[in-house]
Design a protein around this motif. Structure first.
Motif, PDB file in Angstrom:
ATOM      1  N   ALA A  39      45.919  44.879  28.922  1.00  0.00           N
ATOM      2  CA  ALA A  39      45.201  45.614  29.944  1.00  0.00           C
ATOM      3  C   ALA A  39      44.826  46.937  29.543  1.00  0.00           C
ATOM      4  N   PHE A  40      45.456  47.591  28.747  1.00  0.00           N
ATOM      5  CA  PHE A  40      45.145  48.888  28.217  1.00  0.00           C
ATOM      6  C   PHE A  40      43.785  48.854  27.235  1.00  0.00           C
TER       7      PHE A  40
ATOM      8  N   THR B 229      34.289  49.139  35.636  1.00  0.00           N
ATOM      9  CA  THR B 229      35.248  50.504  35.672  1.00  0.00           C
ATOM     10  C   THR B 229      36.303  50.312  36.741  1.00  0.00           C
ATOM     11  N   SER B 230      36.275  49.853  37.930  1.00  0.00           N
ATOM     12  CA  SER B 230      37.007  49.658  38.895  1.00  0.00           C
ATOM     13  C   SER B 230      38.072  48.695  38.332  1.00  0.00           C
ATOM     14  N   ALA B 231      37.499  47.478  37.854  1.00  0.00           N
ATOM     15  CA  ALA B 231      38.358  46.607  37.340  1.00  0.00           C
ATOM     16  C   ALA B 231      39.489  47.146  36.349  1.00  0.00           C
ATOM     17  N   ALA B 232      39.122  47.979  35.124  1.00  0.00           N
ATOM     18  CA  ALA B 232      39.454  48.521  34.099  1.00  0.00           C
ATOM     19  C   ALA B 232      40.631  49.471  34.666  1.00  0.00           C
ATOM     20  N   ALA B 233      40.247  50.326  35.655  1.00  0.00           N
ATOM     21  CA  ALA B 233      41.118  51.118  36.372  1.00  0.00           C
ATOM     22  C   ALA B 233      42.233  50.511  36.902  1.00  0.00           C
ATOM     23  N   ALA B 234      42.001  49.490  37.587  1.00  0.00           N
ATOM     24  CA  ALA B 234      42.712  48.661  38.418  1.00  0.00           C
ATOM     25  C   ALA B 234      43.937  47.920  37.638  1.00  0.00           C
TER      26      ALA B 234
ATOM     27  N   ALA C  51      40.994  44.038  42.650  1.00  0.00           N
ATOM     28  CA  ALA C  51      41.962  43.445  43.116  1.00  0.00           C
ATOM     29  C   ALA C  51      42.377  42.308  42.063  1.00  0.00           C
ATOM     30  N   ALA C  52      41.067  41.862  41.717  1.00  0.00           N
ATOM     31  CA  ALA C  52      41.132  40.546  40.651  1.00  0.00           C
ATOM     32  C   ALA C  52      41.765  41.218  39.410  1.00  0.00           C
ATOM     33  N   ALA C  53      41.266  42.241  39.166  1.00  0.00           N
ATOM     34  CA  ALA C  53      41.780  42.764  37.848  1.00  0.00           C
ATOM     35  C   ALA C  53      43.193  43.186  37.715  1.00  0.00           C
ATOM     36  N   ALA C  54      43.737  43.995  39.015  1.00  0.00           N
ATOM     37  CA  ALA C  54      45.293  44.161  38.814  1.00  0.00           C
ATOM     38  C   ALA C  54      45.970  42.982  38.793  1.00  0.00           C
ATOM     39  N   ALA C  55      45.539  41.909  39.628  1.00  0.00           N
ATOM     40  CA  ALA C  55      46.567  40.723  39.579  1.00  0.00           C
ATOM     41  C   ALA C  55      46.363  39.985  38.425  1.00  0.00           C
TER      42      ALA C  55
ATOM     43  N   GLY D   3      45.040  30.345  39.787  1.00  0.00           N
ATOM     44  CA  GLY D   3      43.901  29.971  40.673  1.00  0.00           C
ATOM     45  C   GLY D   3      43.423  31.005  41.683  1.00  0.00           C
ATOM     46  N   ALA D   4      44.046  31.662  42.397  1.00  0.00           N
ATOM     47  CA  ALA D   4      43.772  32.609  43.400  1.00  0.00           C
ATOM     48  C   ALA D   4      42.953  33.710  42.486  1.00  0.00           C
ATOM     49  N   VAL D   5      43.416  34.187  41.293  1.00  0.00           N
ATOM     50  CA  VAL D   5      42.856  35.287  40.638  1.00  0.00           C
ATOM     51  C   VAL D   5      41.283  34.823  40.054  1.00  0.00           C
ATOM     52  N   VAL D   6      41.083  33.552  39.913  1.00  0.00           N
ATOM     53  CA  VAL D   6      39.899  33.169  39.448  1.00  0.00           C
ATOM     54  C   VAL D   6      39.225  33.142  40.525  1.00  0.00           C
TER      55      VAL D   6
END
Lengths: 204, 204
Positions: free
Chosen positions: A90-91, A139-144, B142-146, B178-181
Motif C-alpha cells: 500500500a505504501f 490520489t484519493s485511492a493512494a491516500a486512503a 473506500a475501495a482502496a482502503a478496503a 468481491g465487495a471490493v471489486v
C-alpha cells in the motif's frame, strides 16, 4: 453564451432599427466576451496557483514517504529491525501514485498558463479536466490505502491479531502519517480544481 | 454556441438582405439547437443507464460487505472466532461510503431523467457533475482502503508480523474481495459519468 444567442434570436422582433441592430449586437457580444474573458482569466490564474499548491503537497507526500527509513538500534543474530515504505504494497502504491501526480502537475503547468493567456481555449481546459478527474481517483485511492495501513500501524487490531508497530517504529509512523495528510491535501485540491474547471466550462 | 454567436456577429457584413436575415439566423439557430438536442439527449440517456449500473455495483458492494459474518466452527473458553466488517474501521468506512453512494445514486436518478426530458438544462447537469466528483473521491477511497486491508488479510506481512487470516476466514475473505471489486466498478463508472458530463457541458 446566453447573451450572444439571445441577441441573435431577438433581432426579428426589432425591425425598426435594421441598420444599427447588427452593430449593437456586435458591440454587446464583444463587451460580454471581454467581461467573461476577465472572469475566466481570474479562474485560470486561480487554477495555476492551485496546481502549484497541489504539486507542493504531492511532492511532500512522495518524498516524505519515499525517504523514510527507520532502523532500530538493536538487532538479533538474524534480523535487523528496519521499516521502510517498500515493506508494504500500500505504501509502494502511495509513493508511485504521488510521484505520478507530481509529474502530471508539472506537465500541466504550461497548459494552465495557456489557459491564462487565452481564456477561451476550451479544448485545453476539457483535456486538463479529464486528466484531473483521473488524478482525483488516483490520489484519493493512494491516500486512503495508506491511511488504512497507518491506522493499523498505530492502533493494531485485536480480532485479527495484528499488533500496533508504532511503539517500536515511532519516528517512521509519525513521518508516514504526515505523508498521508499531505496526500489528502493534494486530493482535495484536485477535487477543487475539477469543480472550478467544470464551472468555467459551463459559463463558456 | 459557436453557431449562434457567429451568426449574430456576421449580420453587419450582409446588409443587403436586411429583412430576411433575422429569420434566417433564427431558423439556423433553432435547427442547430435541435441537432445538438438530439446528441445531448443521447448522452443524457447514457448517463441514466450508467447511474443504474453504478447503483447496482454500489448496492452489491454495500450488502456483500455488510452482511458477511463468518463464525468459525471451533471456539475456546473465552473466544468465539468471528469475523465481520465492523472489526476493521476500513471496512466500516467502506460500508458507509458505498451506502452513501447508493443513496446518492437513487436521489440523482430523477435529475438524470430531467436531463433526458430537457437536454439544455445545464444547471442540473453542473450540480450532478459536482456531486459526482465528490463521489469519485469517496468511492475510490473506500475501495482502496478496503483493498489494502483485504490484501493484508490474504497475504499478511512478515516485516510487521501481521499474519494472513484468510486461511481461517476463507469464506469471509472471498466475499469481501468481491465487495471490493464491486466498489471499484462503481468508482470507474463514476469517473466515466464525470467525463461524460464534462464533455456534454463543453458542447453546450
Amino acid at each position: 453564451m446566453a447573451d450572444s444567442s439571445s441577441t441573435a434570436i431577438n433581432i426579428p422582433e426589432s425591425k425598426s432599427t435594421k441598420s444599427k441592430v447588427g452593430h449593437v449586437a456586435y458591440a454587446a457580444t464583444t463587451k460580454a466576451m471581454a467581461r467573461k474573458g476577465g472572469w475566466k482569466r481570474g479562474v485560470a490564474i486561480f487554477d495555476f496557483i492551485l496546481r502549484i499548491c497541489a504539486l507542493v503537497a504531492a511532492l511532500a507526500a512522495t518524498t516524505t514517504m519515499g525517504t523514510t527509513d527507520q532502523t532500530l538500534p538493536f538487532f538479533t543474530q538474524f534480523f535487523q529491525f528496519q521499516a521502510s515504505y517498500d515493506d508494504l504494497p500500500a505504501f509502494t502504491f502511495f509513493v508511485v501514485a504521488n510521484a505520478i501526480a507530481s509529474g502530471y502537475l508539472v506537465l500541466s503547468l504550461p497548459f494552465s498558463i495557456v489557459g491564462i493567456v487565452r481564456p477561451h481555449a476550451a479544448g485545453i481546459k476539457l483535456m486538463l479536466l479529464i486528466f484531473d478527474i483521473l488524478l482525483v481517483a488516483f490520489t484519493s485511492a493512494a491516500a486512503a490505502a495508506a491511511a488504512a495501513i497507518v491506522y493499523l500501524a498505530h492502533n493494531g487490531n485485536s480480532k485479527t491479531n495484528w499488533f500496533a508497530i508504532c511503539q517500536q517504529f515511532n519516528d517512521f509512523c509519525q513521518r508516514i502519517s504526515g505523508a498521508v495528510v499531505a496526500s489528502f491535501i493534494a486530493a482535495f485540491i484536485f477535487i477543487f480544481l475539477v469543480m472550478l474547471s467544470a464551472v468555467a466550462l459551463r459559463k463558456h
